[in-house]
Enzyme design. Structure first.
Site, PDB file in Angstrom:
ATOM      1  N   PHE A  15       0.338   9.146 -15.851  1.00 40.16           N
ATOM      2  CA  PHE A  15       1.023   7.966 -15.315  1.00 40.16           C
ATOM      3  C   PHE A  15       1.543   7.104 -16.458  1.00 40.16           C
ATOM      4  O   PHE A  15       0.901   6.956 -17.493  1.00 40.16           O
ATOM      5  CB  PHE A  15       0.062   7.142 -14.458  1.00 40.16           C
ATOM      6  CG  PHE A  15       0.675   5.860 -13.950  1.00 40.16           C
ATOM      7  CD1 PHE A  15       1.412   5.858 -12.782  1.00 40.16           C
ATOM      8  CD2 PHE A  15       0.520   4.672 -14.649  1.00 40.16           C
ATOM      9  CE1 PHE A  15       1.984   4.682 -12.306  1.00 40.16           C
ATOM     10  CE2 PHE A  15       1.089   3.493 -14.191  1.00 40.16           C
ATOM     11  CZ  PHE A  15       1.822   3.500 -13.017  1.00 40.16           C
TER      12      PHE A  15
ATOM     13  N   ASP B  90      -0.878 -12.180 -15.410  1.00 38.44           N
ATOM     14  CA  ASP B  90      -0.881 -10.848 -14.839  1.00 38.44           C
ATOM     15  C   ASP B  90      -1.618 -10.934 -13.496  1.00 38.44           C
ATOM     16  O   ASP B  90      -2.358 -11.894 -13.246  1.00 38.44           O
ATOM     17  CB  ASP B  90      -1.600  -9.889 -15.796  1.00 38.44           C
ATOM     18  CG  ASP B  90      -1.609  -8.471 -15.280  1.00 38.44           C
ATOM     19  OD1 ASP B  90      -0.633  -8.076 -14.628  1.00 38.44           O
ATOM     20  OD2 ASP B  90      -2.597  -7.760 -15.519  1.00 38.44           O
TER      21      ASP B  90
END
Length: 1214
Positions: free
Chosen positions: A668, A524
């Protein structure tokens, strides 16, 4: 109240567990997940005659048949049960679709022996018979699957569901529950959510006044039968039960047989010691397994007192009684199930499940915002997951309490699914055990060859057939060393302990050995390759009229409008004095200098949502219920917790004062790529504030507000590796707050005006570049998998060295950045290192450049989906070469891990082939959980010592942990290979020596076996694992499997060398003038009688002494030769324990060879006195043996490297 929360109920009586239709209904994907692991069911019923016959045969065979039946499930089933249709079955053999290991979840059924099959007892229930339903399909159709599913078939409306005996049949398998459907003729999974749960949830969320559960007592009874108690129960067998299972393990049965054979030959002392070691090993294994299962059961099991709302009253019940549809009152504490929040807000610590250290804010479910198709794995912002800890709740609505609806219970919860992944992990390619068994089979064949040699010799001496057979059985026990399984576990155990010293904690030890094979590492970006936080560098405003972008401004120069947007458009909440929520939101809020006020609760706002024609506003309809709805028809009572913010003191000079109130929030999500709020300013005006990915903001904003140079401006910052967000606003003129509450997100976003870009800097971690370089030097492919913008990801990849600085980059995306991927074409573009576009003549030219490696590659999430649709010809080059995968959703990350690795099962159950790499993933957030589980080795960067999010957890927030994990994995793997090679060579040396003694008519003494097996071999094998891994990773990789030529070749060369030097020692012995051949028929002793064969008269001879001393020396030589350090381990001299052991053993060997005859050498070791001249020759011979063995091992390694990758005998050498 105990730490927990408390349930309630909704006044909705009409919600049934199942749809009121007899027609087949498709399952939710969640309901099909269990089926992917099941290939089929076979029904059986108990047979009393068979069971009696089986018991008689067990007695006749002295228990041998019983033991065999525990090893082989099919044998036990064939002998004790009778086949029958599934509709009448009392027992079911469940065949797994693909290999899943069985760790601890033992079902209420006999112990299974075949890892691919399980024998499970069927539960019968008559509870549904009390409900008068015309077609029982209406009860069970919630578990029907797609028509193209392997388990599905067309079901007529009149298809009967009950068998002739009138019972429903329920099956519990691998912590899941399956209900038999007579129309389908098979067991189908009970879905995680009742079919009508989303409809009932929408009605409750829109209710003015929640009074109770979503179901009546009839439905509640059905759900109780289907879903069972709400608790994660992992049965822990008693130590005695575990002891019984362990004692009939094939290895220990072999040990018992070996001890029996040794006792028959009067090796009593040796047998007693080996039996003691065996019992110690059994007790140690049982104690370890019992502690592990107790710890796992304690981790899984949790109950508490909860409050349930029933008919407007709060009742306290135990959490085990909760069912989907119950309404609970939420309080701080650990949650016992998955809950959908319908009133208020909550701050939740999900670290235990996700490894995410930052508390997250949860908001109430809103049908208008989240839609009617509720899914707890999709609507994470309003779902509280079992096992997580609620740190704070803020009530909302007229109830003035935080309320939630139970959606999933027991092993259907997120925690339950993670526990199942621990209990039944997906099995990656692991061939070590299978190859070890093949190696052992070869040794048995070798022992049989020696047996043929000895049969001739023993028969020539007049030995009886029984004695010859006994000696053959003895050779088998020598050829398969009893210490082999125990020694092979040493390397992994030591590696796990060493990893803990680096703050890396292992929940799945098998992952350590897999780490030794890793050749692709995925990372990531934010918080993993880069620092976890982002700093606001500034805002790039849009000039009036959308004519272009202005100069970047920040700090005190930040315009008022942008301060207002950044201070209000977020998902933050106050927890004491601490802000909690997304770190990005925190950094942006802190950059404004504003402060948050918490009024501690919310208020209900009534909104009339029914139009003249009866349609619900926003397309949301709570639905009607035959027994009445939960609230007043036509009135939607929302329960929003208000968050207020204020500008800092002294901001009045800029025209900022008063309190800003966030009246609506749209959280979100990775799918929406934006955060939207409605804010009431101090002057009473309402504004929509939005921020998100630049591409999404451009899509939502009015076309005239987006500057023409948008792409150029965005590219300027993303090429520098900066994180960029798009900003947009809208004035809600002429709308009241009540009207705004009834509007959908799409309606509020219509007419947004693009107002600028927020630019943030996210620096690399200090050691990222060096670690990436170290991994690449070791020929390990490094890949970035992130949700960030592709250009930003490419820039970061350039900075850390993941992509070559001077290499052009090919980008794979869809031509249209919105809508369905299927409706868009693949867009392939290329950019030069400075970011300028490159013109390529054709798509084939670009694909060829990627495949050849002349172009680096970056793929977006949409591009990844499109490439999968287009097939392998276009996907393959990017899977093999792409170094950046951007805008990837959690599902995309998981799919990528599977495609790079071993493949996966498609939605239709078909196998999807992978590239066959060994893939590791390193991440730090909740979005990485799927990838951490799908990779061969997942390492979670989090502060907790252990997280079920990944098999390995690193408390040190740096990717340097991956170097440590790979180094320890390689060291552990090679150590296992070394121990195995040493044990096998030891077995050969001993077998060959014993075969020589048998050919002379002699034998090996009792204490000689003890010296060889315990003092030398077991000690050496036990301390080999203490060698640490090499300080740097090598380009060379460990052999892929134990049956590799790289393992076989050195072993076979050592076989040859050791055999030749034993024969050479005998040859030198026979040339001595004082040598006298052993007499197999000494006076007064029968050396071919099993009780006298190992006596001093039959075992002490020149041949015995010579072979015994040479064998001891060869054990030390093999240990020394195999324990060469590089390239995966440090040199042998760094292993202090091994040096001490070998030094002591060498000194003892020197004493036995050179010392004159003493009680130790004669009475204990069973040696005869040899002339000093011959002893010196033996020493010289062993030194030569050492040199030849060292050269042979080196030659084997050299030859393997030359042959690697070539075709040999129809197979590729690997």
């Amino acid at each position: 109240m105990p730490a927990g929360f408390q349930p309630l109920e909704l006044e909705r009586e009409s919600s049934s567990l199942l749809p009121k239709s007899a027609a087949p209904r498709s399952c939710e994907p969640e309901g099909l997940q269990h089926d992917k692991d099941i290939a089929g069911f076979q029904g059986y019923r108990g047979s009393l005659p068979r069971q009696l016959l089986f018991a008689l045969l067990c007695v006749v065979t002295c228990g041998a048949l019983f033991v065999a039946s525990r090893w082989f499930l099919r044998l036990r089933v064939a002998l004790t049960l009778a086949p029958c249709p599934l509709a009448q079955a009392d027992w079911v053999v469940v065949t797994a679709g693909h290999a899943l290991s069985l760790l601890a979840c033992h079902l209420p059924a006999p112990q299974l022996a075949d890892k691919q099959q399980d024998l499970v007892r069927v539960q019968r229930s008559a509870s549904f018979n009390s409900i008068n339903i015309q077609a029982s399909a209406s009860v069970h159709s919630h578990v029907l699957c797609e028509d193209d599913s392997p388990l599905a078939a067309a079901l007529p409306d009149t298809a009967p569901l009950k068998g002739g005996d009138g019972y429903d049949r329920l099956l519990e398998y691998r912590c899941g529950r399956y209900l038999f459907h007579h129309g389908q003729g098979t067991f189908l999974p009970v879905p995680p959510l009742p079919a009508d749960f989303p409809t009932g949830l929408a009605a409750v969320a829109g209710s003015r006044n929640i009074k109770g559960q979503l179901m009546d007592e009839f439905d509640r009874g059905e759900r109780r039968v289907l879903y069972g108690a709400n608790e994660l129960v992992i049965p822990v067998k008693s130590p005695l039960a575990l002891m019984g299972e362990e004692m009939i393990h094939p290895f220990f049965i072999f040990q018992y047989a070996s001890v029996t054979i040794w006792c028959l030959q009067a090796y009593y002392s040796y047998s007693l010691i080996i039996m003691g070691m065996t019992l110690f090993s059994i007790i140690t294994n049982v104690a370890s397994a019992y502690r592990y299962r107790r710890r796992l059961a304690a981790l899984a099991h949790y109950t508490c007192e909860v409050q349930v709302l029933q008919n407007g009253r709060i009742t306290t019940v135990n959490s085990t009684e909760l069912l989907p549809g119950d309404v609970v009152v939420l309080h701080p504490g650990v949650l016992p199930c998955d809950i959908t929040l319908v009133r208020g807000e909550a701050i939740v610590d999900e670290n235990m499940l996700t490894g995410e250290a930052v508390p997250v804010r949860k908001v109430s479910y809103s049908p208008a915002v989240d839609g009617l198709a509720y899914d707890p794995d999709v609507h994470k912002g309003c779902t509280l997951y079992g096992g997580t800890c609620v740190a704070q709740v803020r009530p909302g609505g007229s109830e003035r309490q935080a309320l939630g609806v139970v959606c999933r219970t027991a092993f259907w919860t997120a925690k339950g699914q993670l526990m199942k992944s621990i209990l039944f992990p997906r099995q990656h390619r692991q061939t070590f055990v299978g190859d070890a068994l093949r190696f052992i089979a070869v040794m048995l064949l070798l022992g049989f060859a020696f047996y043929i040699w000895d049969v001739v010799a023993l028969a020539s001496y007049g030995a009886k057939a029984g004695f010859i057979i006994l000696k053959y059985m003895d050779l088998i026990t020598i050829a398969v060393p009893p210490a082999l399984p125990a020694c092979l576990t040493v390397a992994t155990a030591i590696a796990v302990a060493r990893l803990q010293t680096h703050d890396i904690f292992v929940s799945n030890p098998s992952a350590v050995a897999l780490a030794g094979h890793l050749n692709v590492l995925c990372f990531d970006k934010t918080g993993t390759l880069t620092e976890p936080g982002l700093d606001l560098q500034g805002v790039v405003p849009v000039l009036p009229g959308g004519g272009g972008f202005g100069a970047m401004c920040g700090g005190a120069e930040l315009p008022v409008a942008y301060q207002e947007l950044l201070a209000t458009c977020h998902g933050l909440a106050q927890l004491g004095r601490e802000l909690v929520g997304d770190p990005l939101d925190q950094r942006l809020f802190e950059a404004t200098g504003w402060r948050m006020l918490d009024d501690g609760g919310g208020q209900a706002v009534e909104v009339v949502t029914v139009s003249e024609d009866g349609e619900f506003a926003g397309g949301v309809s709570p639905g009607a219920s035959p027994r009445g709805g939960p609230g007043t028809p036509g009135v939607l009572a929302t329960a929003h917790v208000r968050t207020r913010v204020q500008p800092p003191p002294g901001a009045s000079t800029m025209g900022l004062s008063g309190t800003y109130t966030i009246v609506r929030r749209f959280e979100f999500s990775a799918e929406k790529q934006r955060n939207v709020v409605v804010v009431r300013k101090p002057d009473g005006s309402l504004h929509v504030m939005a921020k998100g990915s630049p591409e999404m903001m451009r899509k939502l904003a009015a076309a005239g507000s987006v500057p023409a140079d948008f792409d150029a401006e965005l590219g300027q910052y993303t090429r520098e590796g900066l994180r960029v967000l798009g900003l947009a606003t809208r004035l809600l003129a002429g709308l009241s707050e009540g009207e705004v509450q009834g509007m959908s997100q799409d309606e509020l976003e219509a007419g947004l005006l693009f107002c600028g870009l927020a630019v943030m800097v996210n620096p690399l971690r200090g050691d990222t570049t060096a670690i990436i370089a170290q991994l690449q030097d070791a020929d390990i492919r490094t890949v970035m998998v992130t949700g960030d913008h592709a250009r930003t990801a490419v820039s970061v990849a350039h900075k850390c060295g993941m992509l070559c600085q001077n290499q052009p980059v090919a980008f794979a995306d869809t031509a249209v950045a919105e809508g369905r991927v299927e409706d868009s074409d693949l867009a392939l573009t290329a950019a030069s290192p400075d970011g300028s576009e490159l013109a390529l003549s054709s798509e084939d030219q670009l694909l060829g450049g990627v495949a050849a490696g002349s172009l680096a590659a970056a793929v977006t999430g949409r591009g990844f989906e499109k490439l999968q649709q287009l097939g392998d010809s276009k996907l393959e080059p990017f899977l093999s070469r792409a170094g950046v995968w951007a805008r990837m959703s959690p599902d995309d990350k998981r799919t990528l891990m599977e495609l790079l690795g071993d493949g996966s099962l498609g939605e239709d159950g078909a196998e999807v082939a992978g590239q066959g790499h060994h893939v590791g993933f390193c991440g730090d957030g909740a979005n990485d959980v799927g990838a951490l589980k799908a990779a061969h080795v997942g390492v979670s960067l989090c502060e907790a010592e252990a997280s079920v999010a990944a098999p390995l957890t690193s408390k040190r927030q740096t990717i340097a942990c991956m170097v440590t994990v790979i180094a320890e994995g390689r060291c552990s793997l090679i150590t296992s290979y070394i121990i195995f090679k040493f044990i096998i060579v030891y077995a050969f040396i001993q077998t060959f020596g014993v075969a020589i003694m048998y050919s002379y008519g002699g034998s090996v003494g009792n204490w000689q076996y003890l010296l060889q097996d315990l003092l030398y071999t077991t000690v050496l094998a036990s301390v080999m694992g203490f060698t640490h891994p090499a300080k740097r990773l090598s380009k060379t990789r460990p052999p892929a499997r134990l049956m590799s030529l790289g393992i076989w070749l050195p072993v076979m060369l050592q076989f040859t060398t050791c055999a030749l030097f034993q024969l050479a020692a005998l040859l030198v012995l026979t040339r001595q003038p004082w040598y006298k051949r052993f007499d197999p028929h000494p006076e007064g002793t029968n050396c071919f009688d099993r009780t006298q064969a190992n006596s001093a008269v039959c075992s002490q001879s020149y041949e015995n002494t010579t072979i015994f001393l040479v064998s001891l020396g060869q054990f030390l030589i093999a240990a020394f030769v195999f324990n060469k350090g590089p390239p995966f381990r440090r040199p042998i001299y760094t292993n202090l324990w091994l040096l001490l052991a070998m030094s002591f053993q060498t000194a003892l060997l020197g004493f036995l060879i050179l010392a004159p005859s003493t009680p130790v050498t004669h009475d204990f070791a069973g040696l005869v006195s040899l002339p000093m001249e011959f002893r010196s020759k033996l020493c010289l011979l062993l030194f030569i043996n050492l040199g030849v063995s060292w050269l042979a091992d080196g030659f084997g390694g050299w030859l393997f490297e030359r042959l690697k990758g070539r075709r040999l005998c129809g197979a590729t050498v690997a």
